[in-house]
Design a protein around this motif. Structure first.
Motif, PDB file in Angstrom:
ATOM      1  N   UNK A  63      68.674  14.970  53.851  1.00  0.00           N
ATOM      2  CA  UNK A  63      67.908  14.352  54.940  1.00  0.00           C
ATOM      3  C   UNK A  63      67.113  13.149  54.474  1.00  0.00           C
ATOM      4  N   UNK A  64      66.459  13.268  53.325  1.00  0.00           N
ATOM      5  CA  UNK A  64      65.666  12.149  52.782  1.00  0.00           C
ATOM      6  C   UNK A  64      66.579  10.973  52.450  1.00  0.00           C
ATOM      7  N   UNK A  65      67.712  11.257  51.798  1.00  0.00           N
ATOM      8  CA  UNK A  65      68.660  10.186  51.448  1.00  0.00           C
ATOM      9  C   UNK A  65      69.175   9.501  52.709  1.00  0.00           C
ATOM     10  N   UNK A  66      69.494  10.276  53.729  1.00  0.00           N
ATOM     11  CA  UNK A  66      69.999   9.683  54.978  1.00  0.00           C
ATOM     12  C   UNK A  66      68.924   8.862  55.685  1.00  0.00           C
ATOM     13  N   UNK A  67      67.668   9.282  55.579  1.00  0.00           N
ATOM     14  CA  UNK A  67      66.571   8.477  56.132  1.00  0.00           C
ATOM     15  C   UNK A  67      66.486   7.135  55.415  1.00  0.00           C
ATOM     16  N   UNK A  68      66.562   7.168  54.087  1.00  0.00           N
ATOM     17  CA  UNK A  68      66.481   5.940  53.291  1.00  0.00           C
ATOM     18  C   UNK A  68      67.681   5.032  53.583  1.00  0.00           C
ATOM     19  N   UNK A  69      68.859   5.632  53.750  1.00  0.00           N
ATOM     20  CA  UNK A  69      70.067   4.856  54.038  1.00  0.00           C
ATOM     21  C   UNK A  69      70.075   4.305  55.463  1.00  0.00           C
ATOM     22  N   UNK A  71      70.872   6.208  58.025  1.00  0.00           N
ATOM     23  CA  UNK A  71      71.845   7.008  58.779  1.00  0.00           C
ATOM     24  C   UNK A  71      71.167   8.074  59.626  1.00  0.00           C
ATOM     25  N   UNK A  72      69.879   8.282  59.403  1.00  0.00           N
ATOM     26  CA  UNK A  72      69.086   9.233  60.169  1.00  0.00           C
ATOM     27  C   UNK A  72      67.886   8.479  60.716  1.00  0.00           C
ATOM     28  N   UNK A  73      67.649   8.624  61.998  1.00  0.00           N
ATOM     29  CA  UNK A  73      66.586   7.873  62.661  1.00  0.00           C
ATOM     30  C   UNK A  73      65.202   8.304  62.178  1.00  0.00           C
ATOM     31  N   UNK A  74      64.294   7.331  62.128  1.00  0.00           N
ATOM     32  CA  UNK A  74      62.903   7.649  61.791  1.00  0.00           C
ATOM     33  C   UNK A  74      62.247   8.484  62.886  1.00  0.00           C
ATOM     34  N   UNK A  75      62.858   8.534  64.065  1.00  0.00           N
ATOM     35  CA  UNK A  75      62.328   9.370  65.146  1.00  0.00           C
ATOM     36  C   UNK A  75      62.468  10.849  64.829  1.00  0.00           C
ATOM     37  N   UNK A  76      63.292  11.175  63.829  1.00  0.00           N
ATOM     38  CA  UNK A  76      63.458  12.581  63.463  1.00  0.00           C
ATOM     39  C   UNK A  76      62.314  13.088  62.579  1.00  0.00           C
ATOM     40  N   UNK A  77      61.473  12.177  62.090  1.00  0.00           N
ATOM     41  CA  UNK A  77      60.300  12.603  61.321  1.00  0.00           C
ATOM     42  C   UNK A  77      59.325  13.302  62.253  1.00  0.00           C
ATOM     43  N   UNK A  78      58.768  14.399  61.791  1.00  0.00           N
ATOM     44  CA  UNK A  78      57.804  15.132  62.603  1.00  0.00           C
ATOM     45  C   UNK A  78      56.572  15.419  61.781  1.00  0.00           C
TER      46      UNK A  78
END
Length: 182
Positions: A63-69, A71-78
């Protein structure tokens, strides 16, 4: 016992209708599982705990790698609101679920603490590694600037996580405020 049968009924206007009714008797929604003896329960539990921790760690790192890349939206941070809600939901399911989610959050926070952000432990480890490679201490001014930047990054992440929490629950928040006012 499950039973489906046809029943005749009359509505408030006096018209008769047929409808199908499902009857359930002696149904236990959460049947307790029977215990299974294991020859080495402590070793088995320890190995399963290590296995589960490794799986959760791998999941969080991906998840962290995908956030940095990206590929995962910053909106998924909670943030804390979501943690509160998830803990409550899992607590209602039972102690096993609650303990699992608390362990998940602890592993998540531990991994975040190891990120190479100067104010965190990972940042200190990064400084130690750089000093070990250079064989000389990093100047105090460079450390100060790095810590200020690290604190700004953390503050930004906290604000973003809190903003995402509020946006996800905006309708509920507005409803509760209207209830208080009106």
């Amino acid at each position: 016992t499950f039973q489906m049968r046809r029943e005749e009924f009359t509505d408030e206007h006096g018209q008769s209708f047929a409808r199908y009714v499902l009857r359930v008797q002696h149904w236990v929604p959460l049947a307790p599982e029977s215990r299974v003896d294991h020859p080495a329960p402590i070793r088995y539990a320890a190995s399963k705990a290590v296995e589960e921790t490794a799986d959760v760690t791998r999941f969080i790192l991906v998840g962290i790698v995908r956030l940095v890349q990206g590929r995962l939206s910053l909106k998924s941070l909670s943030g804390p609101i979501t943690i509160y809600e998830v803990a409550g939901e899992e607590g209602r399911k039972g102690p096993d679920y609650f303990i699992w989610v608390m362990a998940f959050i602890s592993i998540n926070l531990g991994l975040l603490n190891l990120l190479p952000i100067p104010v965190l432990d990972g940042g200190h480890l990064m400084f130690f590694a750089v000093e070990g490679i250079l064989r000389t201490p990093i100047p105090l001014r460079a450390r100060e600037v790095a810590h200020i930047v690290g604190m700004a990054i953390l503050l930004g992440l906290m604000i973003l996580a809190f903003k995402n929490d509020v946006e996800k629950r905006w309708d509920v928040i507005v409803g509760q405020v209207r209830e208080l006012i009106g």
